[in-house]
Motif scaffolding. Sequence first.
Motif, mmCIF file in Angstrom:
data_model
loop_
_atom_site.group_PDB
_atom_site.id
_atom_site.type_symbol
_atom_site.label_atom_id
_atom_site.label_comp_id
_atom_site.label_asym_id
_atom_site.label_seq_id
_atom_site.Cartn_x
_atom_site.Cartn_y
_atom_site.Cartn_z
ATOM 1 N N MET A 162 6.491 13.077 -7.542
ATOM 2 C CA MET A 162 6.021 13.140 -6.167
ATOM 3 C C MET A 162 5.749 14.578 -5.732
ATOM 4 O O MET A 162 4.742 14.857 -5.071
ATOM 5 C CB MET A 162 7.043 12.505 -5.225
ATOM 6 C CG MET A 162 7.301 11.031 -5.472
ATOM 7 S SD MET A 162 5.869 9.984 -5.137
ATOM 8 C CE MET A 162 5.793 10.054 -3.349
ATOM 9 N N TYR A 166 1.875 13.957 -7.153
ATOM 10 C CA TYR A 166 1.358 13.042 -6.129
ATOM 11 C C TYR A 166 0.996 13.763 -4.836
ATOM 12 O O TYR A 166 -0.148 13.712 -4.373
ATOM 13 C CB TYR A 166 2.380 11.942 -5.859
ATOM 14 C CG TYR A 166 1.898 10.885 -4.892
ATOM 15 C CD1 TYR A 166 1.038 9.882 -5.318
ATOM 16 C CD2 TYR A 166 2.305 10.900 -3.565
ATOM 17 C CE1 TYR A 166 0.590 8.916 -4.435
ATOM 18 C CE2 TYR A 166 1.865 9.931 -2.686
ATOM 19 C CZ TYR A 166 1.015 8.945 -3.127
ATOM 20 O OH TYR A 166 0.570 7.994 -2.239
ATOM 21 N N TYR A 167 1.978 14.462 -4.225
ATOM 22 C CA TYR A 167 1.716 15.146 -2.954
ATOM 23 C C TYR A 167 0.655 16.238 -3.078
ATOM 24 O O TYR A 167 -0.259 16.298 -2.251
ATOM 25 C CB TYR A 167 3.015 15.734 -2.393
ATOM 26 C CG TYR A 167 3.973 14.707 -1.852
ATOM 27 C CD1 TYR A 167 3.516 13.592 -1.159
ATOM 28 C CD2 TYR A 167 5.351 14.852 -2.032
ATOM 29 C CE1 TYR A 167 4.411 12.651 -0.657
ATOM 30 C CE2 TYR A 167 6.242 13.908 -1.534
ATOM 31 C CZ TYR A 167 5.759 12.806 -0.850
ATOM 32 O OH TYR A 167 6.634 11.879 -0.355
ATOM 33 N N GLU A 289 -4.100 3.302 0.028
ATOM 34 C CA GLU A 289 -3.015 4.106 -0.521
ATOM 35 C C GLU A 289 -2.489 5.116 0.500
ATOM 36 O O GLU A 289 -3.204 5.554 1.396
ATOM 37 C CB GLU A 289 -3.528 4.848 -1.765
ATOM 38 C CG GLU A 289 -2.598 5.887 -2.350
ATOM 39 C CD GLU A 289 -1.357 5.297 -2.959
ATOM 40 O OE1 GLU A 289 -0.818 4.336 -2.391
ATOM 41 O OE2 GLU A 289 -0.893 5.796 -3.982
#
Length: 319
Positions: A162, A166-167, A289
């Motif tokens: 993450m 992801y971030y 998403e």
Amino acid sequence: MNYTHLIDPELKSIAKRVPYNKFLIKTANIYQMLAFRLTGIPREINCKWIINHNTGKNPFKRRVVMENKSLEKRYGLVTAICLVVGIVIGSGVFFKAEKILTATGGDLPTAILAWIIGALIMIVCAYTFSVLAAKYEKVNGIVDYAETTVGKSYAYYTGWFMSAIYYPTLTSVLAWVSARYTCVLFGVSDIAGGTCMTIAGFYLCAGYAINALSPLLAGRIQVSTTIIKLIPLFLMGIIGTVIGIKNGTAAANFSTVPSVAEITAVKPDYVPVSKPLLTAVVASSFAYEGWIIATSINSELKNAKRNLPIALVGGTLLI
């Protein structure tokens, strides 16, 4: 630049004796600071790097001890709902609509079905996480849920994924798409070059600065921008549907499907796909998403065990 102030006092004596370990400690502490800022872990979390002297090839096994002191409950239910809605109704909803219609070959009923299937998947997933949110309230939602359901090792890798993939990827894409829209709005032709990238960098830095310096202001901006986005969308949906029914455009769009020749005349690079519905569902899933990011504020949400499940389910149903 001197980073000595970032090093835990208990490590200084070890760092002085082992030069290579001194470099590792400095690097680890600097990255720790940056990673925790990116993942949104509050400043009140006191992190300490501890060196365990074990026998073997690697005598410097690191572990992080996080001491939860006092997390300020600064966000309410409205902010949480707006966070869920605002994240999903962003750039993906607008530019994926074309992708879905292209995948279905202009078949409007199939395209709407793809949106419905994607929405159902999102609602089911949000409900699953809402059950976890009603039971557990720690520091960082999805990482905590991963640790509870699968284990600490899985949560460890989830946290790294993450914070490192992801971030950063999600925020970079959003900044780039926002910059492209800005260029189009102001008539800038360079929507893929230096001008666009400069604007994207500004949006990225500005978004980080606002969230880091004033979380309360960031929450108010989230609520305001979500409402500003929803008002024209509701008006376009209602007015467009009424006008389309009156002039017969809606009936024509639902009853006729354009031929391949008609589509290629407008979109020369069009290539029919073998499974249009599945392809369209993938595109709609990307558009939906991002709602899971809302779980990261559970430790700063007032009455989180009640409000976060309501925000997850209510926000996805509203979308």
